[in-house]
Design a protein around this motif. Sequence first.
Motif, PDB file in Angstrom:
ATOM      1  N   VAL A  61      10.981   2.455  23.643  1.00  0.00           N
ATOM      2  CA  VAL A  61      10.708   3.051  24.957  1.00  0.00           C
ATOM      3  C   VAL A  61      10.717   1.927  26.005  1.00  0.00           C
ATOM      4  O   VAL A  61      10.200   0.830  25.770  1.00  0.00           O
ATOM      5  N   ASP A  76       9.845   4.709  19.402  1.00  0.00           N
ATOM      6  CA  ASP A  76       9.326   4.195  20.674  1.00  0.00           C
ATOM      7  C   ASP A  76       8.816   2.761  20.550  1.00  0.00           C
ATOM      8  O   ASP A  76       8.959   1.972  21.472  1.00  0.00           O
ATOM      9  N   SER A 133      12.155   9.445  19.479  1.00  0.00           N
ATOM     10  CA  SER A 133      11.085   9.096  20.413  1.00  0.00           C
ATOM     11  C   SER A 133       9.888   9.991  20.151  1.00  0.00           C
ATOM     12  O   SER A 133       9.969  11.211  20.315  1.00  0.00           O
TER      13      SER A 133
END
Length: 243
Positions: A149, A95, A219
């Motif tokens: 992200v 992320d 993630s």
Amino acid sequence: MFWWQEDAGDGVRVAFTDRAAGNLALHTGDDPQSVRARRAVLEREMGVPRGTLLFLDQVHGTDVVDADAPDRPQVPRADAAVSAGATPLAVMVADCVPVLLAGTSPAGPVTGVAHAGRRGLLEGVLERTVDRLRARGAERLRAWIGPAVCGACYEVPAAMQADALRHLPAAAATTRHGTPALDLPAGARDVLGRLGVAVRTPQGGPGPACTLENEGLSSHRRDPASGRIAGLVWRSAAGERAA
Ligand SMILES: [Zn+2]
């Protein structure tokens, strides 16, 4: 194995792994032997000698390690590294923003990696990494901002967003649901641009570059057990000959 890779020219290659390469982190509770075996496979795919790829003990700080220093720890506690030698560099993410850097110098390529999460980005990890690269003689610096992200997915509390935007307005974002968010890749692009670094955002890997949306990437927000992917920068055989 590689979500995206390219010959960056000047004897340097850059790549980002996907989850097909497996978890590459030793700190996420995975079996250490399995992680080391995956790292060895990765080194073979990269064409670098086994055991030479430098992984960092990343702590969301701003310390930059000199990968060529003879007295450096085997696993330095740092969130960035630079090399004017032949040390291949890795940065692990799930992320946070993986940033790869490369420049040229009369003595050959100069390379760097940085782990730019919210904290590191706001506290100057990219500025410090670029400083160190230039101190090693790097010119014509280029950066590759890897999968992270995205701004539409990275929801944060309003107070956290306000604090971040005081330092880095370019990271302003809103989620698909209209709630406060941060766009860390946009923030990284802005910082690097202001430092005079030419930025490339790799596209065309399988699926979106957003780690949360792309199940082929790691993630932490989607699944804390999804491990870590890595950004990689290393000298190709051509770079070795030039040095
Ligand atoms: Zn997203």
